[in-house]
Design a protein around this motif. Sequence first.
Motif, short mmCIF file in Angstrom:
data_model
loop_
_atom_site.label_atom_id
_atom_site.label_comp_id
_atom_site.label_asym_id
_atom_site.label_seq_id
_atom_site.Cartn_x
_atom_site.Cartn_y
_atom_site.Cartn_z
N ILE A 194 0.85 -1.19 0.00
CA ILE A 194 0.00 0.00 0.00
C ILE A 194 0.89 1.25 0.00
N GLY A 195 0.52 2.22 -0.82
CA GLY A 195 1.33 3.41 -0.98
C GLY A 195 2.46 3.25 -1.98
N LYS A 196 2.46 2.15 -2.71
CA LYS A 196 3.52 1.86 -3.68
C LYS A 196 3.60 2.95 -4.75
N ASP A 197 2.45 3.41 -5.24
CA ASP A 197 2.44 4.44 -6.28
C ASP A 197 3.09 5.73 -5.78
N LEU A 198 2.82 6.08 -4.51
CA LEU A 198 3.44 7.26 -3.92
C LEU A 198 4.96 7.12 -3.93
N GLY A 199 5.43 5.95 -3.51
CA GLY A 199 6.87 5.71 -3.45
C GLY A 199 7.54 5.79 -4.80
N GLU A 200 6.77 5.51 -5.85
CA GLU A 200 7.32 5.56 -7.21
C GLU A 200 7.11 6.92 -7.86
N GLY A 201 6.49 7.83 -7.12
CA GLY A 201 6.27 9.18 -7.65
C GLY A 201 5.15 9.28 -8.66
N LYS A 202 4.25 8.30 -8.67
CA LYS A 202 3.15 8.31 -9.64
C LYS A 202 2.01 9.18 -9.12
N MET A 203 1.61 10.13 -9.93
CA MET A 203 0.49 11.00 -9.59
C MET A 203 -0.80 10.32 -10.04
N THR A 204 -1.65 10.00 -9.07
CA THR A 204 -2.93 9.37 -9.39
C THR A 204 -4.07 10.28 -8.95
N LEU A 205 -5.28 9.93 -9.35
CA LEU A 205 -6.40 10.86 -9.22
C LEU A 205 -6.67 11.29 -7.77
N PRO A 206 -6.66 10.40 -6.78
CA PRO A 206 -6.90 10.88 -5.40
C PRO A 206 -5.89 11.95 -4.97
N LEU A 207 -4.64 11.80 -5.38
CA LEU A 207 -3.61 12.77 -5.02
C LEU A 207 -3.76 14.06 -5.82
N ILE A 208 -4.12 13.95 -7.10
CA ILE A 208 -4.35 15.14 -7.93
C ILE A 208 -5.48 15.98 -7.34
N TYR A 209 -6.58 15.33 -6.94
CA TYR A 209 -7.69 16.07 -6.32
C TYR A 209 -7.25 16.73 -5.00
N THR A 210 -6.44 16.01 -4.23
CA THR A 210 -5.99 16.54 -2.95
C THR A 210 -5.11 17.77 -3.14
N LEU A 211 -4.20 17.72 -4.10
CA LEU A 211 -3.31 18.85 -4.35
C LEU A 211 -4.08 20.10 -4.82
N LYS A 212 -5.23 19.90 -5.45
CA LYS A 212 -6.06 21.03 -5.88
C LYS A 212 -6.68 21.73 -4.67
N ARG A 213 -6.92 20.99 -3.58
CA ARG A 213 -7.75 21.49 -2.48
C ARG A 213 -6.97 21.83 -1.21
N CYS A 214 -5.79 21.31 -1.07
CA CYS A 214 -5.07 21.48 0.20
C CYS A 214 -4.45 22.87 0.30
N THR A 215 -3.95 23.21 1.48
CA THR A 215 -3.33 24.51 1.71
C THR A 215 -1.97 24.57 1.00
N PRO A 216 -1.45 25.79 0.78
CA PRO A 216 -0.11 25.88 0.18
C PRO A 216 0.96 25.15 0.98
N GLU A 217 0.85 25.18 2.30
CA GLU A 217 1.83 24.48 3.15
C GLU A 217 1.74 22.97 2.95
N GLU A 218 0.50 22.46 2.89
CA GLU A 218 0.31 21.03 2.69
C GLU A 218 0.79 20.60 1.30
N ARG A 219 0.53 21.44 0.31
CA ARG A 219 1.00 21.14 -1.04
C ARG A 219 2.53 21.07 -1.07
N LYS A 220 3.17 22.03 -0.41
CA LYS A 220 4.63 22.04 -0.37
C LYS A 220 5.16 20.78 0.31
#
Length: 324
Positions: free
Chosen positions: A227-253
């Motif tokens: 679990i979390g393998k895609d994150l470890g490989e640097g793969k951007m998937t839809l749940p993460l893309i949606y999260t980056l659109k909505r999170c704070t600048p600090e969280e995005r960083k």
Amino acid sequence: MQIQEVFSRYASELKRVEEEMEAHLRSEVSVIPEIVNHLLGSGGKRFRPLLVLATADLFGYRGTRCYTLSAVIEFIHTASLFHDDVIDKAETRRGKVSANNIWGNAATVLVGDYLYSKAYQLMAKDGTMEIIQLISNTSNVMSEGEVFQLIKCGEANLSEEEYRKIIEKKTSILISAACALGGHLGGAGTERIEALKQFGLRLGSAFQITDDTLDYVASQDEFGKEIGKDLGEGKMTLPLIYTLKRCTPEERKFIEEALAERKAKEIPVAEILALISRYGGIADALRSAEILIDEGRAFLDGMPEGPAKEALLAISEYVLKRNL
């Protein structure tokens, strides 16, 4: 119809596909079937051959070419998995040690090449130009998808449009081809074959979106990969893309730095998963998959009624609910 009934309906045909694959994997170079069977025997559900069989059944096909062409589709899929694992430096595949970790990258890549060439050999023997063109175009698009994903790996600014382009080229296009193959075998006609392609494209994209979502929420025993393998490989998937659109600048960083430093230190999977959960990334990704399935089902309107159509609808439902 439930997914278990679908597999029961096509159990004997899927067994014939397995026999066909086994027959074409015999080689005097013993390591070839050894490596291939390491992956083929590790629990894959033969999802793509099932689609070939169901769509051929939809139009009343009763010949034997479906077994060979199902093997072609599965060989191409398996070859792509071997190459993926080398590119991703994967340690596991379907809950087992990956082939590249046992036999090394060179042997794994070459056996993937062997499977691709075997698929083309079988297509040439089948001798239908429309099918050769379909699969040739499909393989070419899959290669484009692999390269596009590679150059986009680790990019936190990957757009949803780019993500959908990657999954359509890498995953959906082969599932689309599997559906179209059944239409060709059954003599469905140009318009209906195109409808099957469009059904398969949406089914395949929904399949990949749910697969990417399972990377965050499924248990490793069920899912067959860490679990979390895609994150470890640097793969951007839809749940993460949606999260980056909505999170704070600090969280995005925080997420961007974690992705940038993933090769130097362990990625903070738990913290990123918490952010994805907080911003509804998983739920919205699954809703996107559901929309695709609804769009795909519409392409089955007007297709022959009966158990084969019910099977395709059940497969659509299964894609949304598997292991969740």
